[in-house]
Design a protein around this motif. Structure first.
Motif, mmCIF file in Angstrom:
data_model
loop_
_atom_site.group_PDB
_atom_site.id
_atom_site.type_symbol
_atom_site.label_atom_id
_atom_site.label_comp_id
_atom_site.label_asym_id
_atom_site.label_seq_id
_atom_site.Cartn_x
_atom_site.Cartn_y
_atom_site.Cartn_z
ATOM 1 N N ILE A 85 17.597 22.230 -0.232
ATOM 2 C CA ILE A 85 18.339 22.371 -1.486
ATOM 3 C C ILE A 85 19.589 23.186 -1.197
ATOM 4 O O ILE A 85 19.508 24.310 -0.705
ATOM 5 C CB ILE A 85 17.502 23.084 -2.557
ATOM 6 N N ASP A 86 20.738 22.620 -1.484
ATOM 7 C CA ASP A 86 21.973 23.266 -1.091
ATOM 8 C C ASP A 86 22.634 23.969 -2.259
ATOM 9 O O ASP A 86 23.219 23.335 -3.121
ATOM 10 C CB ASP A 86 22.941 22.216 -0.530
ATOM 11 N N PHE A 87 22.480 25.320 -2.306
ATOM 12 C CA PHE A 87 23.365 26.020 -3.231
ATOM 13 C C PHE A 87 24.357 26.859 -2.430
ATOM 14 O O PHE A 87 24.889 27.835 -2.890
ATOM 15 C CB PHE A 87 22.609 26.824 -4.303
ATOM 16 N N VAL A 88 24.563 26.462 -1.165
ATOM 17 C CA VAL A 88 25.530 27.128 -0.302
ATOM 18 C C VAL A 88 26.595 26.100 0.096
ATOM 19 O O VAL A 88 26.565 25.554 1.186
ATOM 20 C CB VAL A 88 24.823 27.689 0.955
ATOM 21 N N PRO A 89 27.532 25.803 -0.787
ATOM 22 C CA PRO A 89 28.531 24.799 -0.425
ATOM 23 C C PRO A 89 29.392 25.267 0.747
ATOM 24 O O PRO A 89 29.615 26.463 0.905
ATOM 25 C CB PRO A 89 29.372 24.652 -1.699
ATOM 26 N N PRO A 90 29.838 24.338 1.587
ATOM 27 C CA PRO A 90 30.577 24.724 2.801
ATOM 28 C C PRO A 90 32.020 25.106 2.494
ATOM 29 O O PRO A 90 32.953 24.340 2.755
ATOM 30 C CB PRO A 90 30.507 23.450 3.638
ATOM 31 N N ILE A 91 32.218 26.312 1.961
ATOM 32 C CA ILE A 91 33.571 26.710 1.533
ATOM 33 C C ILE A 91 34.546 26.715 2.712
ATOM 34 O O ILE A 91 35.714 26.342 2.565
ATOM 35 C CB ILE A 91 33.564 28.093 0.817
ATOM 36 N N THR A 92 34.055 27.096 3.902
ATOM 37 C CA THR A 92 34.954 27.118 5.057
ATOM 38 C C THR A 92 35.501 25.711 5.319
ATOM 39 O O THR A 92 36.696 25.529 5.574
ATOM 40 C CB THR A 92 34.204 27.639 6.302
ATOM 41 N N PRO B 253 45.893 26.936 -0.917
ATOM 42 C CA PRO B 253 45.635 25.837 -1.848
ATOM 43 C C PRO B 253 44.225 25.901 -2.455
ATOM 44 O O PRO B 253 43.380 26.657 -1.982
ATOM 45 C CB PRO B 253 45.754 24.605 -0.945
ATOM 46 N N THR B 254 43.999 25.076 -3.462
ATOM 47 C CA THR B 254 42.657 24.930 -4.044
ATOM 48 C C THR B 254 41.755 24.285 -2.988
ATOM 49 O O THR B 254 42.156 23.289 -2.364
ATOM 50 C CB THR B 254 42.720 23.991 -5.273
ATOM 51 N N PRO B 255 40.541 24.829 -2.757
ATOM 52 C CA PRO B 255 39.648 24.172 -1.790
ATOM 53 C C PRO B 255 39.432 22.703 -2.175
ATOM 54 O O PRO B 255 39.509 22.349 -3.351
ATOM 55 C CB PRO B 255 38.340 24.974 -1.929
ATOM 56 N N ARG B 256 39.170 21.849 -1.179
ATOM 57 C CA ARG B 256 38.995 20.418 -1.444
ATOM 58 C C ARG B 256 37.594 20.152 -2.015
ATOM 59 O O ARG B 256 36.734 19.557 -1.362
ATOM 60 C CB ARG B 256 39.219 19.622 -0.156
ATOM 61 N N TYR B 257 37.368 20.575 -3.272
ATOM 62 C CA TYR B 257 36.064 20.340 -3.914
ATOM 63 C C TYR B 257 35.744 18.844 -3.948
ATOM 64 O O TYR B 257 34.596 18.439 -3.964
ATOM 65 C CB TYR B 257 36.050 20.902 -5.341
ATOM 66 N N PRO C 21 27.278 25.137 -6.656
ATOM 67 C CA PRO C 21 28.186 25.760 -7.628
ATOM 68 C C PRO C 21 29.615 25.722 -7.112
ATOM 69 O O PRO C 21 29.856 25.367 -5.957
ATOM 70 C CB PRO C 21 27.681 27.200 -7.662
ATOM 71 N N LYS C 22 30.553 26.102 -7.986
ATOM 72 C CA LYS C 22 31.948 26.177 -7.529
ATOM 73 C C LYS C 22 32.133 27.525 -6.829
ATOM 74 O O LYS C 22 31.827 28.570 -7.400
ATOM 75 C CB LYS C 22 32.892 26.072 -8.721
ATOM 76 N N VAL C 23 32.623 27.501 -5.587
ATOM 77 C CA VAL C 23 32.830 28.759 -4.868
ATOM 78 C C VAL C 23 34.321 28.983 -4.643
ATOM 79 O O VAL C 23 35.068 28.045 -4.384
ATOM 80 C CB VAL C 23 32.076 28.784 -3.515
ATOM 81 N N ILE C 24 34.706 30.250 -4.770
ATOM 82 C CA ILE C 24 36.124 30.614 -4.632
ATOM 83 C C ILE C 24 36.192 31.905 -3.817
ATOM 84 O O ILE C 24 35.375 32.805 -4.027
ATOM 85 C CB ILE C 24 36.742 30.881 -6.032
ATOM 86 N N GLN C 25 37.139 31.986 -2.906
ATOM 87 C CA GLN C 25 37.373 33.265 -2.252
ATOM 88 C C GLN C 25 38.652 33.853 -2.837
ATOM 89 O O GLN C 25 39.734 33.306 -2.666
ATOM 90 C CB GLN C 25 37.513 33.082 -0.734
ATOM 91 N N ALA C 26 38.510 34.980 -3.559
ATOM 92 C CA ALA C 26 39.661 35.562 -4.252
ATOM 93 C C ALA C 26 40.363 36.616 -3.411
ATOM 94 O O ALA C 26 41.567 36.827 -3.539
ATOM 95 C CB ALA C 26 39.199 36.191 -5.566
ATOM 96 N N THR C 27 39.578 37.319 -2.556
ATOM 97 C CA THR C 27 40.136 38.407 -1.751
ATOM 98 C C THR C 27 39.536 38.352 -0.353
ATOM 99 O O THR C 27 38.523 37.692 -0.146
ATOM 100 C CB THR C 27 39.782 39.788 -2.358
ATOM 101 N N ASN D 250 42.057 27.600 -9.882
ATOM 102 C CA ASN D 250 40.806 27.199 -9.208
ATOM 103 C C ASN D 250 39.610 27.317 -10.144
ATOM 104 O O ASN D 250 38.705 26.478 -10.141
ATOM 105 C CB ASN D 250 40.535 28.077 -7.986
ATOM 106 N N ILE D 251 39.601 28.377 -10.940
ATOM 107 C CA ILE D 251 38.460 28.591 -11.845
ATOM 108 C C ILE D 251 38.406 27.476 -12.887
ATOM 109 O O ILE D 251 37.342 27.031 -13.307
ATOM 110 C CB ILE D 251 38.578 29.990 -12.518
ATOM 111 N N ARG D 252 39.594 27.009 -13.297
ATOM 112 C CA ARG D 252 39.650 25.933 -14.303
ATOM 113 C C ARG D 252 39.240 24.574 -13.736
ATOM 114 O O ARG D 252 38.954 23.659 -14.488
ATOM 115 C CB ARG D 252 41.098 25.772 -14.804
#
Ligand code: B12
Ligand code: SF4
Length: 452
Positions: free
Chosen positions: A19-26, A142-146, A156-162, A192-194
């Motif tokens: 079960i993947d709740f760790v999306p590959p943000i990298t 840029p916005t990650p390629r969701y 979930p939607k993941v964002i790196q802010a800092t 990105n949040i939107r």
């Protein structure tokens, strides 16, 4: 040119972690900073098969230290098929010579400024071995390629802010990996949040900030949260315990939809906290801090580490009761790991305590790669497993779920209940953290690995 970006993974549990709740943000971030003239695909090995028959010209692999053996195996397999294979991430940043035995090139550190040059050099046939990244100013990311995420129910939607953190915990590579503290512009973050082109309601609703320590710069975080209020999201992140002493911040967190905060509590031993150089944590403040978040309906996830020099098997196991007493909603239980690039590695290495016969598979957070001070390596492993079993016993899981009904807001309750039930189910079905020695003996647990 076609590029396949792979996030390598090795099973950390006996049966797996499908079960993947760790999306590959990298991966989706690298794809986003790739010039538009190139075609990219992203593969997350934790949950999907790797395409060895790909027509990609370049294969780019990202991995943590604990997954290095598998990343090397993938790289060797792609090179046998004539592909150019490159790597980046926290492991290669500190182990570039070793990595170059398997890869044509590596990027160390942050890749934003070096990636385009590497791609040009691949096209022009003059690829160098090492590209040195440097800290990105984060001003125009840029916005990650969701859109490249294969549609999954749980992501979930993941964002790196800092990036960065001002503390210097002994076991953490963040101070050298992402030096300083840098923030993305708030307008970019709000965009990105939107972002809402996700198939499921809750994927549009939940935002998970994957930052090292999001709340460090108070004017920045307060401004960001103020602008998030009208967006009506549920959000989570990682922060330090001192936020509990800032009533204005807590009120803004509640108003902007915070449902969970991850604290690195690490230990209940004052001496162990000193071993960790975790000066910002005071044991006497833990309960007050957890209560302060609960008063705002916010769930508390907390990380605990077993294996500091002052730990004993008894102090490790007793953390199962102590974390219940202070009211933690979801515990995350690790074994101390001496990653290269950390003061801990330097110390243990100087003392001759790194277990050199143990491969990188012992660096996955659930295994022992060093000689502990007050027990032997197998005693530490067993103490961690007992801590795990007690913390995720049906009684403790249900107690945490039911008591949280009293104080958590709806989103926080869903988050805490689903994580507790997930780990409780793992425990009940015997899907415990896997012992890395099993990998060496190849006892048939490679269920998720693909023959090459
Ligand atoms: C978010 C995060 C998580 C998330 C998501 C993990 C994931 N799989 O994506 C969660 C909370 C689940 C997590 C869990 C763990 N994590 Co973590 N995590 C982080 C954190 C805070 C941010 C990483 C991130 O997503 N950054 C944002 C993306 C966009 O950037 P990036 O990955 O840093 O990549 C940049 C460069 O490295 C480079 N790059 C990376 N890969 C590649 C590949 C190529 C080809 C190229 C060109 C460039 C490149 O380009 C990017 C842009 O500059 C880092 C700390 C840090 N500052 O790095 C720790 C960190 C990566 N985690 C770490 C660890 C140890 C773990 C755990 C093992 C902890 C545990 N005890 O269980 C688990 C593993 C779980 C798993 N299944 O993977 C360590 C890794 C150390 C190491 N040497 O391997 C770090 C560095 C923290 C630390 N303790 O020092 N983690
Ligand atoms: S507070 Fe967290 S991110 Fe900062 S140095 Fe310590 S462990 Fe690393």
């Amino acid at each position: 040119m076609k590029i396949d970006i792979i996030i390598a993974y090795m099973q950390r549990y006996r049966v797996g972690h499908e079960i993947d709740f760790v999306p590959p943000i990298t991966g989706i971030h690298l794809a986003a900073i790739t010039p538009a003239c190139y075609e990219t695909r992203v593969f997350h090995q934790q949950v999907e098969r790797i395409d060895f028959d790909t027509d990609a010209d370049l294969v780019a692999i990202s991995f943590f230290s604990g997954f290095a053996p598998e990343a090397y195996r993938l790289a060797d397999a792609f090179r046998r098929r004539g592909k150019t294979v490159v790597a980046g991430g926290p492991h290669v940043t500190y182990c570039e010579v070793e990595a170059l035995e398997h890869f044509d090139a590596v990027i160390t550190g942050e890749a934003e400024l070096a990636w385009s040059q590497l791609l040009l050099d691949v096209e022009n046939g003059n690829l160098r071995n090492v590209y040195r990244g440097s800290p990105s100013d984060m001003r125009s990311l840029p916005t990650p390629r969701y859109d490249l995420l294969k549609s999954r129910y749980f992501i979930p939607k993941v964002i790196q802010a800092t990036r960065g953190c001002p503390f210097s915990c002994s076991f953490c590579s963040v101070p050298t990996l992402n030096p300083g503290f840098r923030m993305r512009p708030i307008a970019d973050l709000i965009e990105n949040i939107r972002y809402d082109r996700f198939p499921f309601w809750w994927q549009r609703k939940v935002v998970w900030f994957w930052d090292d320590n999001l709340t460090i710069n108070r004017p920045f975080i307060k401004q960001l949260l103020t602008e998030m209020i009208p967006l009506k999201k549920w959000w989570l992140t990682q922060a330090s315990l001192d936020i509990a002493k800032d009533p204005e911040l807590l009120a803004l967190m509640k108003k902007s939809g915070c449902i969970g905060i991850f604290f690195g509590i690490e230990s209940f031993g004052t001496d162990s906290l000193a071993d960790a150089n975790k000066r910002q944590n005071k044991v006497s403040n833990y309960k007050k801090a957890v209560d302060a978040l609960h008063q705002h309906g916010i769930g508390v996830m907390a990380g605990f580490i077993a294996g500091f020099d002052h730990d004993t098997p008894e102090t490790i196991e007793s953390m199962a009761d102590q974390l219940m007493e202070i009211g933690v909603d979801v515990p995350f239980l690790s074994i101390l790991t001496p990653f290269k690039g950390t003061p801990l590695y330097d110390q243990l290495s100087a003392e001759g305590r790194i277990l050199e016969d143990r491969g990188w598979e012992f660096y996955n957070g659930y295994n022992v790669a060093f000689q502990p001070a007050r027990m032997d390596a197998s005693e530490l492993l067993m103490a961690h497993r007992r801590l795990w079993r007690r913390s995720f016993s049906p009684k403790n899981v249900l107690l945490r779920v039911f008591r949280s009904l009293r104080y958590l807001r709806l989103g926080a309750f869903f988050m805490a209940a689903s994580m507790n039930l997930f780990y409780g189910w793992k425990q009940l079905s015997g899907n415990l953290p896997v012992d890395a020695s099993v990998w060496e003996k190849k006892k048939g647990i490679r269920r998720m690995l693909i023959k090459t």
